[in-house]
Design a protein around this motif. Structure first.
Motif, PDB file in Angstrom:
ATOM      1  N   ASP A   1      49.655  66.678  57.083  1.00 14.23           N
ATOM      2  CA  ASP A   1      50.918  66.049  57.466  1.00 14.23           C
ATOM      3  C   ASP A   1      52.111  66.731  56.804  1.00 14.23           C
ATOM      4  OD1 ASP A   1      49.475  64.225  58.960  1.00 14.23           O
ATOM      5  OD2 ASP A   1      49.409  62.741  57.353  1.00 14.23           O
ATOM      6  N   CYS A   2      53.081  67.124  57.603  1.00 15.79           N
ATOM      7  CA  CYS A   2      54.289  67.777  57.120  1.00 15.79           C
ATOM      8  C   CYS A   2      55.204  66.742  56.456  1.00 15.79           C
ATOM      9  CB  CYS A   2      55.023  68.442  58.283  1.00 15.79           C
ATOM     10  SG  CYS A   2      56.597  69.191  57.822  1.00 15.79           S
ATOM     11  N   PRO A   3      55.687  67.005  55.225  1.00 14.22           N
ATOM     12  CA  PRO A   3      56.578  66.047  54.575  1.00 14.22           C
ATOM     13  C   PRO A   3      57.981  66.016  55.196  1.00 14.22           C
ATOM     14  CG  PRO A   3      56.276  67.972  53.174  1.00 14.22           C
ATOM     15  CD  PRO A   3      55.346  68.133  54.343  1.00 14.22           C
ATOM     16  N   ALA A   4      58.366  67.069  55.933  1.00 12.77           N
ATOM     17  CA  ALA A   4      59.699  67.129  56.526  1.00 12.77           C
ATOM     18  C   ALA A   4      59.774  66.368  57.850  1.00 12.77           C
ATOM     19  CB  ALA A   4      60.120  68.579  56.732  1.00 12.77           C
ATOM     20  N   CYS A   5      58.839  66.660  58.768  1.00 14.32           N
ATOM     21  CA  CYS A   5      58.906  66.043  60.098  1.00 14.32           C
ATOM     22  C   CYS A   5      57.810  65.005  60.330  1.00 14.32           C
ATOM     23  CB  CYS A   5      58.851  67.106  61.189  1.00 14.32           C
ATOM     24  SG  CYS A   5      57.249  67.941  61.333  1.00 14.32           S
ATOM     25  N   GLU A   6      56.890  64.872  59.378  1.00 10.48           N
ATOM     26  CA  GLU A   6      55.794  63.895  59.407  1.00 10.48           C
ATOM     27  C   GLU A   6      54.815  64.101  60.574  1.00 10.48           C
ATOM     28  OE1 GLU A   6      57.520  60.010  59.003  1.00 10.48           O
ATOM     29  OE2 GLU A   6      58.410  60.507  57.067  1.00 10.48           O
ATOM     30  N   GLN A   7      54.766  65.317  61.118  1.00  7.15           N
ATOM     31  CA  GLN A   7      53.789  65.668  62.148  1.00  7.15           C
ATOM     32  C   GLN A   7      52.526  66.190  61.471  1.00  7.15           C
ATOM     33  OE1 GLN A   7      54.216  65.601  65.613  1.00  7.15           O
ATOM     34  NE2 GLN A   7      56.212  64.623  65.355  1.00  7.15           N
ATOM     35  N   ALA A   8      51.379  66.052  62.117  1.00  7.23           N
ATOM     36  CA  ALA A   8      50.114  66.573  61.577  1.00  7.23           C
ATOM     37  C   ALA A   8      49.923  68.018  62.051  1.00  7.23           C
ATOM     38  CB  ALA A   8      48.956  65.695  62.028  1.00  7.23           C
ATOM     39  N   GLU A   9      50.840  68.898  61.637  1.00  2.00           N
ATOM     40  CA  GLU A   9      50.867  70.272  62.134  1.00  2.00           C
ATOM     41  C   GLU A   9      50.878  71.321  61.017  1.00  2.00           C
ATOM     42  OE1 GLU A   9      50.805  71.299  65.375  1.00  2.00           O
ATOM     43  OE2 GLU A   9      50.617  69.238  66.053  1.00  2.00           O
ATOM     44  N   LEU A  10      50.445  70.979  59.799  1.00  3.37           N
ATOM     45  CA  LEU A  10      50.458  71.952  58.714  1.00  3.37           C
ATOM     46  C   LEU A  10      49.298  72.919  58.817  1.00  3.37           C
ATOM     47  CD1 LEU A  10      51.384  70.081  55.396  1.00  3.37           C
ATOM     48  CD2 LEU A  10      52.765  71.674  56.711  1.00  3.37           C
ATOM     49  N   ASP A  11      49.589  74.205  58.576  1.00  2.00           N
ATOM     50  CA  ASP A  11      48.575  75.249  58.505  1.00  2.00           C
ATOM     51  C   ASP A  11      48.622  75.867  57.122  1.00  2.00           C
ATOM     52  OD1 ASP A  11      47.384  75.205  60.983  1.00  2.00           O
ATOM     53  OD2 ASP A  11      48.715  76.714  61.851  1.00  2.00           O
ATOM     54  N   ARG A  12      47.450  76.108  56.538  1.00  2.00           N
ATOM     55  CA  ARG A  12      47.382  76.802  55.252  1.00  2.00           C
ATOM     56  C   ARG A  12      47.565  78.288  55.512  1.00  2.00           C
ATOM     57  NH1 ARG A  12      42.299  75.930  51.389  1.00  2.00           N
ATOM     58  NH2 ARG A  12      43.107  73.824  51.375  1.00  2.00           N
ATOM     59  N   LEU A  13      48.447  78.926  54.733  1.00  2.00           N
ATOM     60  CA  LEU A  13      48.744  80.344  54.898  1.00  2.00           C
ATOM     61  C   LEU A  13      47.901  81.182  53.946  1.00  2.00           C
ATOM     62  CD1 LEU A  13      52.638  80.124  55.018  1.00  2.00           C
ATOM     63  CD2 LEU A  13      51.049  80.150  56.936  1.00  2.00           C
TER      64      LEU A  13
END
Length: 77
Positions: free
Chosen positions: A28-40
């Motif tokens: 979960d992205c803390p900025a937009c609260e979407q479940a769209e985070l990818d580990r780089l």
């Protein structure tokens, strides 16, 4: 513990998080609260340099194999 970098596919927000290796990746992205985070994938944050290594400090006499020592085995003339 390693520091992981994440980037949100939805809004582009980037963040770093100190986590255990066994911890589940963030989603979960803390900025937009979407479940769209990818580990780089990123470079390691350490460098092996200076004294204190076996090759320079603990080997003695002919056992040392330091760069610029003059002789190299198996080299062509």
């Amino acid at each position: 513990m390693p520091i992981y970098e994440y980037e949100c596919k939805a809004c582009g927000h980037r963040l770093e998080k100190l986590q255990k290796i066994s911890a589940a990746p963030l989603t979960d992205c803390p900025a937009c609260e979407q479940a769209e985070l990818d580990r780089l994938v990123s470079a390691a944050g350490f460098r092996l340099a200076g004294s204190g290594w076996y090759e320079t400090d603990f080997k003695s006499g002919s056992k040392k194999n330091l760069a610029g020592g003059g002789e190299t085995s198996g080299s062509a003339a």
